[in-house]
Write a protein that holds these residues in place. Sequence first.
Motif, short mmCIF file in Angstrom:
data_model
loop_
_atom_site.label_atom_id
_atom_site.label_comp_id
_atom_site.label_asym_id
_atom_site.label_seq_id
_atom_site.Cartn_x
_atom_site.Cartn_y
_atom_site.Cartn_z
N ALA A 245 0.87 -1.18 0.00
CA ALA A 245 0.00 0.00 0.00
C ALA A 245 0.90 1.23 0.00
O ALA A 245 2.14 1.10 0.08
CB ALA A 245 -0.91 0.01 1.23
N PHE A 246 0.27 2.40 -0.11
CA PHE A 246 1.05 3.64 -0.11
C PHE A 246 0.33 4.69 0.72
O PHE A 246 -0.03 5.76 0.24
CB PHE A 246 1.35 4.11 -1.55
CG PHE A 246 0.23 3.89 -2.52
CD1 PHE A 246 -0.78 4.82 -2.66
CD2 PHE A 246 0.18 2.73 -3.28
CE1 PHE A 246 -1.83 4.61 -3.54
CE2 PHE A 246 -0.87 2.51 -4.17
CZ PHE A 246 -1.87 3.45 -4.30
N LEU A 247 0.11 4.33 2.00
CA LEU A 247 -0.62 5.21 2.92
C LEU A 247 0.09 6.57 3.08
O LEU A 247 -0.54 7.56 3.41
CB LEU A 247 -0.77 4.54 4.29
CG LEU A 247 -1.72 3.33 4.32
CD1 LEU A 247 -1.51 2.51 5.59
CD2 LEU A 247 -3.16 3.78 4.21
N GLY A 248 1.40 6.59 2.85
CA GLY A 248 2.17 7.83 2.99
C GLY A 248 2.39 8.54 1.66
O GLY A 248 3.13 9.52 1.60
N GLY A 249 1.78 8.05 0.58
CA GLY A 249 1.92 8.70 -0.73
C GLY A 249 2.54 7.79 -1.77
O GLY A 249 3.49 7.04 -1.48
N ALA A 250 1.99 7.85 -3.00
CA ALA A 250 2.46 6.96 -4.07
C ALA A 250 3.70 7.51 -4.77
O ALA A 250 4.47 6.76 -5.38
CB ALA A 250 1.35 6.74 -5.09
#
Length: 333
Positions: A245-250
């Motif tokens: 996942a990229f909860l902190g930004g892709a």
Amino acid sequence: MTSLPADQYCVEISRPGPPAVLQGARVPLPAPGPGQVLLRVHAAGVNRPDCLQRAGFYAPPPGASPVPGLEVAGEIVQLGASVPAHWLGAAVCALLTGGGYAEYCVADLALCLPIPDGFSMAEAACLPETCFTVWSNVFDRGQLQPGETLLVQGGASGIGTTAVQMAHALGYRVFATAGTDERCRLVERLGAERCINHRDEDFVAVLQHATAGRGVDVILDMVAGETLTRELQVVADDGRIVLIAFLGGAQVQLDASILLRRRITVTGSTLRPRPVAFKARIAAALLARVWPTLAAGQWRPLIDSWFPLAEAARAHTLMESGAHIGKIVLEVA
Ligand SMILES: NC(=O)c1ccc[n+]([C@@H]2O[C@H](COP(=O)([O-])OP(=O)(O)OC[C@H]3O[C@@H](n4cnc5c(N)ncnc54)[C@H](OP(=O)(O)O)[C@@H]3O)[C@@H](O)[C@H]2O)c1
């Protein structure tokens, strides 16, 4: 075996939006196809992808139920074509592509696993999505090898607590990160050698020290963004960073020369759209390698909260608050 009703209660996504768009509805029972079974659901696990789907950011793959719910535990009450008769009445937990927020759902028999001895239905319902995801990414893609070390970012999440416990039970050295000291201490009680508070501490410095400068071999990362940039400073030579996942930004800035000089692999995957045959291979590996650790009582899923199915919106509100530690469960029957 009691006869089946014509329709059932489920929780639908009435339109994309906040938790309140989750609405109870009566719908016909789904019919199992070849190689599938109908389950009477006792409990359903809640996962962050359910919240993304509800918000309109994660459409179900083609052919999947639009009803949310990726994992359940329950009893097999009807068999599709080619499923042997002895399965009728079996208690199982199952990985789904959707449809779990319901009294009945269809599952592929190949993605049903036995309920480990001594486990409640609620505990068993928490196993499939996290165990399949962790196995697929840490052991298949990440190729964690005996003697190597694992870092789990988001160690207090549903996926994170499973990753920490599974890898620890299998004998690996595990590190983790979490957002508060309290969450960190709990993750350490689950088996992490050291859990780092990513708000107060520099995980790069802590892990360089803990590994005597060698770094960690595999990183399970649900954050990405700037965190991934920093992971390159603490992954060992030949190390593997696996994104789920990229909860902190892709968007990620990275020094490509590090990948070449230190032979780093950055990879990732999503489980839900993969074919049944792919997931069935993970199920077989879990049964052979992980289910014995559950049966031996080495670990069990950490459940933060239970909600009745009709209160699925409250479960999503809690998940999106980030205040939970481990899993959230819906009790269905
Ligand atoms: N690729 C796949 O196949 C797959 C399958 C299942 C789930 N997932 C993904 O894996 C992630 C975990 O799922 P889950 O069900 O275990 O969710 P969850 O329990 O809600 O966990 C998410 C946790 O991530 C941590 N986190 C770290 N940095 C964050 C940030 N910048 N923003 C928000 N949270 C941050 C938070 O814990 P702290 O505050 O303690 O850091 C939060 O509790 C989700 O993003 C989900 O979509 C991927």
